[in-house]
Design a protein around this motif. Structure first.
Motif, PDB file in Angstrom:
ATOM      1  N   LEU A  84      -5.796  13.836 -13.423  1.00 53.73           N
ATOM      2  CA  LEU A  84      -6.981  13.016 -13.202  1.00 53.73           C
ATOM      3  C   LEU A  84      -7.904  13.749 -12.234  1.00 53.73           C
ATOM      4  N   SER A  85      -9.143  13.310 -12.162  1.00 53.12           N
ATOM      5  CA  SER A  85     -10.133  14.081 -11.412  1.00 53.12           C
ATOM      6  C   SER A  85     -10.094  13.884  -9.898  1.00 53.12           C
ATOM      7  N   ASP A  86      -9.722  12.698  -9.423  1.00 60.08           N
ATOM      8  CA  ASP A  86      -9.743  12.495  -7.978  1.00 60.08           C
ATOM      9  C   ASP A  86      -8.765  11.399  -7.551  1.00 60.08           C
ATOM     10  N   GLU A  87      -8.660  11.229  -6.242  1.00 67.77           N
ATOM     11  CA  GLU A  87      -7.704  10.267  -5.669  1.00 67.77           C
ATOM     12  C   GLU A  87      -7.985   8.842  -6.127  1.00 67.77           C
ATOM     13  N   PHE A  88      -9.247   8.489  -6.272  1.00 70.07           N
ATOM     14  CA  PHE A  88      -9.619   7.142  -6.715  1.00 70.07           C
ATOM     15  C   PHE A  88      -9.021   6.849  -8.092  1.00 70.07           C
ATOM     16  N   GLU A  89      -9.107   7.809  -9.006  1.00 71.93           N
ATOM     17  CA  GLU A  89      -8.560   7.606 -10.350  1.00 71.93           C
ATOM     18  C   GLU A  89      -7.037   7.476 -10.319  1.00 71.93           C
ATOM     19  N   TYR A  90      -6.377   8.207  -9.443  1.00 70.02           N
ATOM     20  CA  TYR A  90      -4.925   8.074  -9.316  1.00 70.02           C
ATOM     21  C   TYR A  90      -4.557   6.677  -8.808  1.00 70.02           C
ATOM     22  N   ARG A  91      -5.318   6.179  -7.844  1.00 68.07           N
ATOM     23  CA  ARG A  91      -5.041   4.830  -7.327  1.00 68.07           C
ATOM     24  C   ARG A  91      -5.321   3.781  -8.401  1.00 68.07           C
ATOM     25  N   GLN A  92      -6.359   3.975  -9.190  1.00 66.05           N
ATOM     26  CA  GLN A  92      -6.635   3.050 -10.291  1.00 66.05           C
ATOM     27  C   GLN A  92      -5.477   3.037 -11.282  1.00 66.05           C
ATOM     28  N   MET A  93      -4.949   4.215 -11.597  1.00 69.76           N
ATOM     29  CA  MET A  93      -3.824   4.307 -12.518  1.00 69.76           C
ATOM     30  C   MET A  93      -2.605   3.600 -11.934  1.00 69.76           C
ATOM     31  N   ALA A  94      -2.362   3.771 -10.646  1.00 70.62           N
ATOM     32  CA  ALA A  94      -1.238   3.086  -9.995  1.00 70.62           C
ATOM     33  C   ALA A  94      -1.402   1.575 -10.106  1.00 70.62           C
ATOM     34  N   ASN A  95      -2.598   1.088  -9.912  1.00 73.46           N
ATOM     35  CA  ASN A  95      -2.848  -0.349 -10.048  1.00 73.46           C
ATOM     36  C   ASN A  95      -2.649  -0.817 -11.489  1.00 73.46           C
ATOM     37  N   ASP A 116       0.811  -1.212   0.000  1.00 73.39           N
ATOM     38  CA  ASP A 116       0.000   0.000   0.000  1.00 73.39           C
ATOM     39  C   ASP A 116       0.851   1.273   0.000  1.00 73.39           C
ATOM     40  N   SER A 117       1.965   1.282   0.747  1.00 69.23           N
ATOM     41  CA  SER A 117       2.814   2.475   0.753  1.00 69.23           C
ATOM     42  C   SER A 117       3.467   2.679  -0.611  1.00 69.23           C
ATOM     43  N   PHE A 118       3.743   1.582  -1.301  1.00 69.89           N
ATOM     44  CA  PHE A 118       4.295   1.693  -2.649  1.00 69.89           C
ATOM     45  C   PHE A 118       3.273   2.341  -3.586  1.00 69.89           C
ATOM     46  N   ILE A 119       2.038   1.938  -3.471  1.00 71.18           N
ATOM     47  CA  ILE A 119       0.986   2.519  -4.308  1.00 71.18           C
ATOM     48  C   ILE A 119       0.850   4.007  -4.013  1.00 71.18           C
ATOM     49  N   ALA A 120       0.962   4.392  -2.751  1.00 72.27           N
ATOM     50  CA  ALA A 120       0.890   5.818  -2.398  1.00 72.27           C
ATOM     51  C   ALA A 120       2.025   6.591  -3.073  1.00 72.27           C
ATOM     52  N   ASN A 121       3.235   6.033  -3.071  1.00 72.43           N
ATOM     53  CA  ASN A 121       4.350   6.682  -3.765  1.00 72.43           C
ATOM     54  C   ASN A 121       4.121   6.739  -5.268  1.00 72.43           C
ATOM     55  N   LEU A 122       3.550   5.678  -5.800  1.00 69.23           N
ATOM     56  CA  LEU A 122       3.262   5.639  -7.227  1.00 69.23           C
ATOM     57  C   LEU A 122       2.232   6.707  -7.594  1.00 69.23           C
ATOM     58  N   VAL A 123       1.250   6.914  -6.746  1.00 68.70           N
ATOM     59  CA  VAL A 123       0.254   7.969  -6.967  1.00 68.70           C
ATOM     60  C   VAL A 123       0.946   9.329  -7.005  1.00 68.70           C
ATOM     61  N   GLU A 124       1.870   9.563  -6.088  1.00 71.85           N
ATOM     62  CA  GLU A 124       2.591  10.840  -6.074  1.00 71.85           C
ATOM     63  C   GLU A 124       3.481  10.996  -7.311  1.00 71.85           C
ATOM     64  N   PHE A 125       3.956   9.908  -7.865  1.00 77.15           N
ATOM     65  CA  PHE A 125       4.732   9.940  -9.099  1.00 77.15           C
ATOM     66  C   PHE A 125       3.829  10.296 -10.293  1.00 77.15           C
ATOM     67  N   ILE A 126       2.636   9.759 -10.285  1.00 83.34           N
ATOM     68  CA  ILE A 126       1.690   9.962 -11.396  1.00 83.34           C
ATOM     69  C   ILE A 126       1.104  11.368 -11.392  1.00 83.34           C
ATOM     70  N   ARG A 127       0.792  11.888 -10.210  1.00 84.04           N
ATOM     71  CA  ARG A 127       0.054  13.150 -10.065  1.00 84.04           C
ATOM     72  C   ARG A 127       0.589  14.290 -10.938  1.00 84.04           C
ATOM     73  N   PRO A 128       1.896  14.593 -10.961  1.00 79.34           N
ATOM     74  CA  PRO A 128       2.353  15.712 -11.801  1.00 79.34           C
ATOM     75  C   PRO A 128       2.395  15.389 -13.299  1.00 79.34           C
ATOM     76  N   ARG A 129       2.256  14.109 -13.642  1.00 82.16           N
ATOM     77  CA  ARG A 129       2.374  13.700 -15.040  1.00 82.16           C
ATOM     78  C   ARG A 129       1.031  13.572 -15.754  1.00 82.16           C
ATOM     79  N   ILE A 130      -0.015  13.300 -14.980  1.00 84.35           N
ATOM     80  CA  ILE A 130      -1.351  13.110 -15.555  1.00 84.35           C
ATOM     81  C   ILE A 130      -2.355  13.869 -14.712  1.00 84.35           C
TER      82      ILE A 130
END
Length: 147
Positions: free
Chosen positions: A112-123, A96-110
């Motif tokens: 998306l509308s909300d946290e759920f979509e960022y977590r989906q992208m990480a998955n 889970d902590s890895f996914i949180a880091n992955l979300v922070e990696f994705i956020r400036p690059r894409i």
């Protein structure tokens, strides 16, 4: 006396331990069948997961055909214990902590509308279905989480 699914789970657990892979392996018995569920905790590479699925497919009798609504026994073997259903998946609680880091990696690059979509992208990244990030970048993120 152990069931076939329990014996199968023990064999898979032993093989994973020999490879240094941390996982939870549990068997289950139910009406008309049994299953073994493997949750991998320390492998993130989708290609490695696919290799494990291929290697351990020998422990599964066959596959369920949903179009015909029947189970096809295509891989019955007498030399090893087998199960009707074998599930090999990520243990998302363990990473889970890895996914949180992955979300922070994705956020400036894409955007998306909300946290759920960022977590989906990480998955999706973990499953190997995104081509805009290299596996080396994902490994780098993993090393930051485990450091």
């Amino acid at each position: 006396m152990k069931t076939q699914a329990a014996k199968c789970a023990a064999e898979i657990r032993k093989a994973l331990k020999a490879k240094g892979i941390k996982a939870s392996v549990k068997s289950s018995n139910f009406s008309m069948g049994d299953s073994v569920r493997v949750k991998i905790a320390n492998i993130l590479n989708p290609k490695t997961m696919e290799k494990l699925r291929l290697e351990f497919s020998q422990y599964e009798y066959g596959k369920f055909d949903g179009m015909q609504d029947l189970y096809e026994y295509t891989n019955c073997r007498d030399d090893i214990p087998q199960t009707k259903y074998l599930f090999i998946e990520y243990d998302y609680k363990a990473i889970d902590s890895f996914i949180a880091n992955l979300v922070e990696f994705i956020r400036p690059r894409i955007n998306l509308s909300d946290e759920f979509e960022y977590r989906q992208m990480a998955n999706r990244l973990l499953s190997g279905s995104a081509d805009w990030i290299t596996w080396d970048e994902i490994k780098h993120l993993a090393s930051e989480v485990t450091a």
